[in-house]
Every structure is written in structure tokens, then in C-alpha cells.
Design a protein around this motif. Structure first.
Motif, PDB file in Angstrom:
ATOM      1  N   LEU A  14       0.825  -1.204   0.000  1.00  0.00           N
ATOM      2  CA  LEU A  14       0.000   0.000   0.000  1.00  0.00           C
ATOM      3  C   LEU A  14       0.857   1.252   0.000  1.00  0.00           C
ATOM      4  CD1 LEU A  14      -2.716   1.462   0.224  1.00  0.00           C
ATOM      5  CD2 LEU A  14      -2.585   1.155   2.711  1.00  0.00           C
ATOM      6  N   THR A  15       1.907   1.259   0.797  1.00  0.00           N
ATOM      7  CA  THR A  15       2.804   2.411   0.832  1.00  0.00           C
ATOM      8  C   THR A  15       3.492   2.616  -0.509  1.00  0.00           C
ATOM      9  OG1 THR A  15       3.191   1.983   3.193  1.00  0.00           O
ATOM     10  CG2 THR A  15       4.741   3.443   2.060  1.00  0.00           C
ATOM     11  N   VAL A  16       3.915   1.533  -1.133  1.00  0.00           N
ATOM     12  CA  VAL A  16       4.550   1.642  -2.451  1.00  0.00           C
ATOM     13  C   VAL A  16       3.571   2.212  -3.466  1.00  0.00           C
ATOM     14  CG1 VAL A  16       5.592   0.327  -4.327  1.00  0.00           C
ATOM     15  CG2 VAL A  16       6.180  -0.211  -1.956  1.00  0.00           C
ATOM     16  N   ALA A  17       2.315   1.754  -3.449  1.00  0.00           N
ATOM     17  CA  ALA A  17       1.312   2.263  -4.380  1.00  0.00           C
ATOM     18  C   ALA A  17       1.040   3.746  -4.145  1.00  0.00           C
ATOM     19  CB  ALA A  17       0.019   1.460  -4.237  1.00  0.00           C
ATOM     20  N   PRO A 269      -3.920  -7.645   0.605  1.00  0.00           N
ATOM     21  CA  PRO A 269      -3.152  -6.400   0.441  1.00  0.00           C
ATOM     22  C   PRO A 269      -2.785  -6.115  -1.005  1.00  0.00           C
ATOM     23  CG  PRO A 269      -1.783  -8.133   1.384  1.00  0.00           C
ATOM     24  CD  PRO A 269      -3.175  -8.672   1.346  1.00  0.00           C
ATOM     25  N   PHE A 270      -2.458  -7.152  -1.788  1.00  0.00           N
ATOM     26  CA  PHE A 270      -2.052  -6.907  -3.172  1.00  0.00           C
ATOM     27  C   PHE A 270      -3.228  -6.397  -4.002  1.00  0.00           C
ATOM     28  CE2 PHE A 270      -1.551  -8.410  -7.564  1.00  0.00           C
ATOM     29  CZ  PHE A 270      -0.360  -7.776  -7.883  1.00  0.00           C
ATOM     30  N   GLN A 271      -4.407  -7.013  -3.859  1.00  0.00           N
ATOM     31  CA  GLN A 271      -5.564  -6.593  -4.627  1.00  0.00           C
ATOM     32  C   GLN A 271      -6.001  -5.183  -4.250  1.00  0.00           C
ATOM     33  OE1 GLN A 271      -5.083  -9.461  -3.208  1.00  0.00           O
ATOM     34  NE2 GLN A 271      -5.770 -11.171  -4.495  1.00  0.00           N
ATOM     35  N   SER A 272      -5.986  -4.865  -2.959  1.00  0.00           N
ATOM     36  CA  SER A 272      -6.401  -3.534  -2.524  1.00  0.00           C
ATOM     37  C   SER A 272      -5.448  -2.460  -3.024  1.00  0.00           C
ATOM     38  CB  SER A 272      -6.494  -3.490  -0.998  1.00  0.00           C
ATOM     39  OG  SER A 272      -7.448  -4.402  -0.523  1.00  0.00           O
ATOM     40  N   SER A 273      -4.145  -2.711  -2.913  1.00  0.00           N
ATOM     41  CA  SER A 273      -3.154  -1.731  -3.362  1.00  0.00           C
ATOM     42  C   SER A 273      -3.219  -1.529  -4.870  1.00  0.00           C
ATOM     43  CB  SER A 273      -1.747  -2.188  -2.948  1.00  0.00           C
ATOM     44  OG  SER A 273      -1.662  -2.371  -1.559  1.00  0.00           O
ATOM     45  N   LEU A 274      -3.374  -2.625  -5.618  1.00  0.00           N
ATOM     46  CA  LEU A 274      -3.461  -2.517  -7.070  1.00  0.00           C
ATOM     47  C   LEU A 274      -4.733  -1.784  -7.494  1.00  0.00           C
ATOM     48  CD1 LEU A 274      -2.266  -3.264  -9.823  1.00  0.00           C
ATOM     49  CD2 LEU A 274      -3.526  -5.433  -9.690  1.00  0.00           C
TER      50      LEU A 274
END
Length: 352
Positions: A14-17, A269-274
Motif C-alpha cells: 500500500l505504501t509503495v502504491a 493487500p495486493f488486490q487492494s493496493s493494485l
């Protein structure tokens, strides 16, 4: 430190996104400043095109600030939730926070997260409406007609001020109620519903303006094929903004109804961030880039034309004034010289 509790910082997807989104908004901000400087060199007056670029720059600045704020909260392990019914509050409990104070702090963090994420949304909608006004000016400029373009512009700007006043007043009042009342979930529910309805209402207003002008000026021909092509290019970008506003409104509605946690989700976390990154890129960054790059040159063409006609009218006024002064000094012997200023004024009237 000897007996103190350790402070941990976490960098996740999330931080990276969020940081990547901030960099993209920063690029849009640099591009908007360059476009603004070129418009200022063309004309120092504050027209609607220059106001549009300023509004886009303000959107980028606020989005950068809010995205970095959310990223900072996430790095500092402040587990704030955007969803009204979070499935996991990350109750690890360390750091000396009592169970009695934790719900109070959690409610404040959730409210702050809501304000940070939703703050630029109304400004994006306001920019979208302002872009429609710029398109409407280009629409009138591209056609031969007998209407007063100045009167149309004054009417549009008054309506735009009324729309902005209502939009920002409702936004500020809801943000104040989020922190001032104890019915936090009720106010946040109303806020999420208002964001969705605002996007849909803005698109309906733009569609109404588009069809109204199309029907009102359907019998008037275009001034030139080049102006018609430039107007079509600007219309394509405006259509893109309309579609992305609908997508953003539908997405916020789904997030609210399905209880999806975009800003803090321990399960996916991956789906939410993407999903969050795609929303920023597809619904805001790409339309901004299309506005500043694809349609900017065509808006600049209309701005060049307006500046040229304004300077030509000013030169004609100076010539008429100089000739009138010469006639007053010379006694007005020549009848042709007496009538020539009136002829010049009649010649320039259709351009107004």
C-alpha cells in the motif's frame, strides 16, 4: 532505548502504491506549471483556460499532500480504516495504549483517513465542470453565430460560482460534522453517498450542457475545418473525463456497499493496493495528462485566436481614436474622413 518500547516502521504494498501515485501526480504538477507559464506568455489575463490549468495544479498539490499523509500514517503503523465496518482492527496492542483509549483513538484515525482520502474529490469535480466551460467557449468560438459570446461567458461563470459555493460548503460542513458529532458512522455514510452522487450529478450537468449547445447552435456552421477538428479533439478528452468520473463514482459506491477496505486490508493487500493505484491512474492521472497534453494544443489554438482578435480590436480602437482627434483638430473638412471611423467600427462588429 533502555526501557522504552520500540517504534517500528513498515513499508508494504500500500505504501509503495501511494508513493508511486504521489510521483505521478508530481509529474502532472510539473507539466501544469509549464502549461501555465506558456499561457501567461501568450496573455497575462486570467482567462478560463488559465484558470483550468491552475485548478489542475491545485488538484495535483492536494492529492500529493493527502497521498503522502496516508502513506505516512501507514508507515507509522497507524491502523486507520476507510471502511465503515472494518473486519480487522489489528489489535496487537503494544505501545502502552489502554483498552479504554484505543477505541477513541481508532475513531479519530478513521475520521482523519476519510478526510485525507476524500479531500481532493470535490476539487476534481470542480475542475471537470470548469473544463466543460472551456469546451463551451471553444464551441462558441468554432461556429458562426449571432449570439453574444461575452454574455454567455458571464452567465456560465456565475453558474459555476454558485455550483462551487454549494459544493465546497457541503464538503466543509460534512468534514466538520465528521469530527464534531458522535454519530461518526452516520456522517461518514452521508459523506460517501454524497461523493458518489456528486460525480453522477456533475456528469449529468455536463451532458445537459453538451446537448443543449448542440441543439441551440445546430443551424450555425463552423468557421473552418481546423476549428471543427480542434473542437472534436477537446470533446474527446471531455468524454474521457466524463467516463472516468462515472467510474470513480461507481467505484466509491461499490467500496461503500461491499465494505471494501482500500487503505488498510490485511486479508488482500495486493488486490487492494493494485485497485487503489489503478483508480488513481485511470480516473485522475490519465485524464489530467490527456488534458494537459492532448487537448492543450487545441485549446491554445482557440486562445491564440481570441488574443489575436482582441489585439486587432484594440488596434482598431486606437486608430479610430487617433483619426477622430485629427478630425477635431483639422475641422472635419473631408466627408470621407468623417465617415471612415464609423465604417471601421461596423467592420469589426461581427468579430465581437
Amino acid at each position: 532505548n533502555g526501557s522504552g518500547s520500540a517504534v517500528t516502521f513498515t513499508v508494504d504494498l500500500l505504501t509503495v502504491a501511494l508513493l508511486l501515485s504521489a510521483c505521478l501526480y508530481g509529474f502532472c504538477l510539473v507539466l501544469s506549471t509549464r502549461r501555465l507559464s506558456s499561457l501567461h506568455r501568450l496573455s497575462p489575463e486570467l482567462g478560463t483556460a488559465k484558470l483550468l490549468v491552475l485548478s489542475v495544479g491545485l488538484v495535483c498539490v492536494l492529492r500529493i499532500m493527502t497521498v503522502l499523509g496516508v502513506a505516512a500514517m501507514n508507515i507509522a503503523n497507524v491502523r486507520a480504516h476507510y471502511s465503515l465496518h472494518p473486519t480487522d482492527h489489528h489489535g496487537g496492542g503494544g505501545g502502552g495504549t489502554t483498552q479504554q483509549n484505543q477505541p477513541v483513538q481508532q475513531a479519530f484515525y478513521d475520521e482523519a483517513m476519510t478526510v485525507l482520502f476524500d479531500l481532493p474529490n470535490c476539487i476534481v469535480v470542480s475542475t471537470y465542470i470548469l473544463f466543460t466551460l472551456v469546451w463551451a467557449e471553444c464551441f462558441l468560438e468554432a461556429r458562426h453565430h449571432t449570439e453574444s459570446a461575452i454574455q454567455w461567458k458571464r452567465t456560465w461563470l456565475k453558474l459555476y460560482m454558485v455550483f462551487n459555493s454549494a459544493l465546497y460548503a457541503s464538503q466543509l460542513s460534512m468534514y466538520a460534522l465528521v469530527f464534531a458529532t458522535t454519530a461518526h458512522r452516520v456522517v461518514r455514510t452521508a459523506l460517501y453517498a454524497a461523493i458518489t452522487l456528486t460525480n453522477f450529478t456533475a456528469v449529468l450537468l455536463v451532458l445537459g450542457i453538451y446537448f443543449y449547445l448542440g441543439l441551440r447552435f445546430s443551424g450555425f456552421p463552423f468557421r473552418s475545418p481546423h476549428l471543427r477538428d480542434s473542437l472534436n479533439r477537446i470533446s474527446y478528452v471531455m468524454s474521457m473525463w466524463s467516463i472516468t468520473r462515472l467510474v470513480w463514482g461507481v467505484s466509491t459506491g461499490i467500496v461503500f456497499l461491499k465494505n471494501i477496505e482500500l487503505l488498510d486490508d490485511s486479508k488482500t493487500p495486493f488486490q487492494s493496493s493494485l485497485c487503489l493505484l489503478l483508480l488513481f491512474v485511470g480516473c485522475e492521472i490519465m485524464p489530467i495528462l490527456a488534458l494537459l497534453d492532448h487537448s492543450y494544443s487545441h485549446m491554445l489554438k482557440f486562445e491564440h485566436r481570441r488574443v489575436f482578435h482582441r489585439s486587432a480590436l484594440d488596434a482598431c480602437d486606437e486608430q479610430n481614436l487617433r483619426r477622430a482627434q485629427q478630425q477635431q483638430q483639422g475641422g472635419g473638412d473631408d466627408d470621407d474622413d468623417q465617415q471612415q471611423p464609423f465604417v471601421l467600427a461596423m467592420d469589426r462588429q461581427p468579430n465581437v
